[in-house]
Design an enzyme around this catalytic site. Structure first.
Site, PDB file in Angstrom:
ATOM      1  N   LEU A  46       3.055  88.650  64.129  1.00  0.00           N
ATOM      2  CA  LEU A  46       4.043  88.909  65.170  1.00  0.00           C
ATOM      3  C   LEU A  46       3.230  89.096  66.432  1.00  0.00           C
ATOM      4  O   LEU A  46       2.253  89.846  66.431  1.00  0.00           O
ATOM      5  CB  LEU A  46       4.847  90.182  64.870  1.00  0.00           C
ATOM      6  CG  LEU A  46       5.871  90.093  63.743  1.00  0.00           C
ATOM      7  CD1 LEU A  46       6.421  91.474  63.431  1.00  0.00           C
ATOM      8  CD2 LEU A  46       7.001  89.146  64.121  1.00  0.00           C
ATOM      9  N   ASP A  47       3.599  88.435  67.516  1.00  0.00           N
ATOM     10  CA  ASP A  47       2.822  88.579  68.738  1.00  0.00           C
ATOM     11  C   ASP A  47       2.951  90.003  69.290  1.00  0.00           C
ATOM     12  O   ASP A  47       3.772  90.792  68.828  1.00  0.00           O
ATOM     13  CB  ASP A  47       3.165  87.504  69.772  1.00  0.00           C
ATOM     14  CG  ASP A  47       4.611  87.506  70.226  1.00  0.00           C
ATOM     15  OD1 ASP A  47       5.364  88.414  69.859  1.00  0.00           O
ATOM     16  OD2 ASP A  47       4.992  86.592  70.971  1.00  0.00           O
ATOM     17  N   VAL A  48       2.124  90.343  70.239  1.00  0.00           N
ATOM     18  CA  VAL A  48       2.042  91.712  70.753  1.00  0.00           C
ATOM     19  C   VAL A  48       3.401  92.257  71.196  1.00  0.00           C
ATOM     20  O   VAL A  48       3.760  93.377  70.850  1.00  0.00           O
ATOM     21  CB  VAL A  48       0.976  91.818  71.875  1.00  0.00           C
ATOM     22  CG1 VAL A  48       1.035  93.170  72.565  1.00  0.00           C
ATOM     23  CG2 VAL A  48      -0.419  91.573  71.295  1.00  0.00           C
ATOM     24  N   SER A  50       6.309  91.517  70.101  1.00  0.00           N
ATOM     25  CA  SER A  50       7.306  91.460  69.030  1.00  0.00           C
ATOM     26  C   SER A  50       7.152  92.656  68.105  1.00  0.00           C
ATOM     27  O   SER A  50       6.095  93.265  68.025  1.00  0.00           O
ATOM     28  CB  SER A  50       7.168  90.153  68.247  1.00  0.00           C
ATOM     29  OG  SER A  50       7.401  89.051  69.090  1.00  0.00           O
TER      30      SER A  50
END
Length: 188
Positions: A46-48, A50
């Site tokens: 999950l990107d930062v 998210s």
């Protein structure tokens, strides 16, 4: 035979989904949540900005299987504006996004308008009503290109404001506090 270990976590907003920080960004890492055993890997990322469900394992075969198209991933997405059934239909049939410098047509999936899921406020405020209305949608996909869900909502004219993964296969985020880690016997 090695005894593998498996974990379910509720990744907080602003955390890097890794154990090392190659860019030396001033962000927290997964290892700050729990004393994971050596060899633990995040299954997908999950990107930062998210949040939500993240699975971890010491078993590479389990990681590969869950990242495959066999397992559906569900996201609750807060978008900028009042989305309509027309855009939901486009999301279901697939939209064109950019991936690796090329045009890519996403595979068909599921999408629906949902009520505000009332997640706890995150550490950084998103915005308030002065900036206009927002909508919540559910998107279910079986692929995971780089920032795919964000690119999909932008492609139909509704940029993502908040993204929370709530389900991978049959594993759900429900009842996990932000930052909570639980160890489970298996993930599949």
């Amino acid at each position: 035979m090695k005894n593998h270990r498996h974990f379910i976590i509720h990744k907080p907003w602003g955390m890097i989904s890794q154990f090392v920080n190659p860019a030396k960004r001033k962000k927290s890492l997964l290892g700050e949540l729990y004393n994971f055993p050596e060899g633990t890997m995040a299954i997908g990322r999950l990107d930062v900005p998210s949040e939500g469900l993240l699975l971890l394992t010491t078993d590479g075969k389990v990681s590969e299987a869950i990242r495959s198209s066999k397992y559906e991933k569900e996201y609750y997405v807060q978008v900028d504006g009042v989305i309509t059934e027309n855009e939901i239909h486009q999301l279901k049939k697939g939209v064109e996004i950019g991936f690796n410098g090329k045009k890519y047509m996403t595979k068909p999936g599921k999408a629906a308008i949902i009520e505000d899921p009332k997640f706890p406020l995150r550490s950084q405020k998103i915005r308030d009503a002065r900036h206009g209305p927002t909508s919540w949608i559910s998107i279910c996909i079986r692929e995971g290109k780089f920032r795919q869900v964000r690119k999909m909502t932008a492609a139909v004219g509704f940029p993502t404001l908040r993204l929370i993964r709530v389900r991978i296969g049959n594993i759900k985020l429900e009842n996990l506090e932000v930052g909570e880690v639980i160890e489970v016997d298996n993930l599949m």
